[in-house]
Design an enzyme around this catalytic site. Sequence first.
Site, short mmCIF file in Angstrom:
data_model
loop_
_atom_site.label_atom_id
_atom_site.label_comp_id
_atom_site.label_asym_id
_atom_site.label_seq_id
_atom_site.Cartn_x
_atom_site.Cartn_y
_atom_site.Cartn_z
N ASP A 97 3.90 -0.96 -4.74
CA ASP A 97 2.76 -1.51 -5.46
C ASP A 97 2.95 -1.43 -6.97
O ASP A 97 2.52 -2.33 -7.71
CB ASP A 97 1.47 -0.78 -5.05
CG ASP A 97 1.01 -1.16 -3.65
OD1 ASP A 97 1.77 -1.87 -2.96
OD2 ASP A 97 -0.09 -0.74 -3.25
N HIS A 137 0.83 -1.21 0.00
CA HIS A 137 0.00 0.00 0.00
C HIS A 137 0.87 1.26 0.00
O HIS A 137 0.41 2.32 0.44
CB HIS A 137 -0.98 0.02 1.18
CG HIS A 137 -2.12 -0.94 1.02
ND1 HIS A 137 -3.09 -0.83 0.05
CD2 HIS A 137 -2.41 -2.07 1.73
CE1 HIS A 137 -3.94 -1.83 0.16
NE2 HIS A 137 -3.55 -2.61 1.16
#
Length: 567
Positions: A173, A168
């Site tokens: 990511d 996150h």
Amino acid sequence: MRQTTAAQLAFDELDTPLYDTTFVVVDLETTGGSPDGDAITEIGAVKVRGGEVLGEFATLVDPGCPIPPQVVQITGITTAMVRDAPRIEAVLPGFVEFASGSVLVAHNARFDTGFLRAAAARCEIAWPTFQVLCTVQLARRILPRDETPTVRLSALAQLLGARTIPTHRALDDARATVDVLHALIERVGNQGVHSLTELLDYLPEVTKRQRSKRFLAADLPSGPGVYLFRGPSDEVLYIGTAVNLRRRVRNYFTGSETRTRMREMVALATRVDHVSCAHGLEAGVRELRLLVAHTPPYNRRSKFPKRAWWLTLTDEPFPRFAVTRTPAPDALGPFNSRTDAAELAAIVAEFCGLRTCTTRIPRGGRHGANCPPAVVGGCPAGVSGRLLDPTEYAPAPRLVRDLFTGVGDAPLHTMSDRIETLATAQNFEAAARLRDRAVVVVRALRRTQRLAALARIAELVAARPDGSGGWEFAIIRYGRLAAAGTAIRGIAPMAVVESLTASAETVLPTHPPLHDAPPEETALIARWLHQPGTRIVRTTDGYHEPRLGAGPWLSWVERAEAAARAD
């Protein structure tokens, strides 16, 4: 005949292989889920091509507002962490430059691109037109649900063996999404998906049966031409044209083809034939000729390819209009339906004084005595019920012939004057009805006169730029395409012209106004000649329309049509 020269690929004929496609995989962290009310707190992006990382872009972003606690709990990004970070207006130009010229990839791309577009709009920064690829959509298309019930990034990263674990945080990511993208591309490689176009075509849902027929396009060339889908009995099912035959036919086996009729046709098809052409005009002409020859059931416009109606004068002492299949030298047409021709005949007869009753009247016969009562009233005023004088009646058919051939336009002036009179008398509804009828007449006259002007020329050689420094050529004889060819940049164009002319199809004149040239073919050639940049190399006769024809009335027609739209 067609003059061939060295092949030259145009930009739209090239498919970018996936190994040569530059992807920028981006991920955002935000203060919430709405691009309108929330803001970006972090951008992470990785640029890759051919499996190699070309660069990375990562920065925190000051959203200009506190970060909600629930978001801090998910991302770990606090308000204190972004207090000294740059604002989005300082970050976004750098990201746009970093991603320029690439395919933008994101996991749930609608979310990320929505925030980026909204930020660009608030900053008054032009957002480029990126090609966007969504790994959520790609994963749902490739991976069966029993293998992965969810397509969350963390689940896909674990399933597909990503080297980076999603956290996150934007850059982590984005790196994980790169690994997921590469793994998904590997999965579709054995299904014939090797280019960006093929990958984008693969995304929409399509039946296995439809996709299994992709091999029918494998051996087609990448140039312009005509393609013919054939059925199990070798019958022609469908005919079309393409700038790039292989690409166009391949689209029929992908989700980009949504027409039910075409999917039904593809299910029946067993092979695809093609005719390579020099350029788009030749492809269009050959398509028209093949439609007439085969009348394929899945082409809407091929159901009645030979049906055309013409408006002509009868051969009798007191001529009237007849709607026929065979045009006379001074005929008007072609019309798609008999009704259209008959309606226009009624308008022209009214303003030329031509009789409209259907009784054949011998020279010197009494008109009206033998006419049914219902049609006597349809004859010109003052003519019914008395002896017809050939001298008195002669101006009517002469006015019609002059109008059709462009020798005179007196009936058009009569219509225009009547419209003005009605408008001056404030009879606006009648004026509008007559205006609309006059527009129909002028459009029909222009169509015939334009085609006849081209069909009367024994030979016309025309050229237009191909957009790459070369030329496209057309040899036109009596309204038909007799030869087509190209000369790429660096080839002497006149040598190609002479070769084309020598080998062109022989076309002999027959019957005016079109000398048996198919009207659709002549119309297609006329549109090609009127495109910007087209030049006449040489011609046996001047290419011109009649001085008193419908051409000078086109400006009047445009004003009339504008007024009709405003009514």
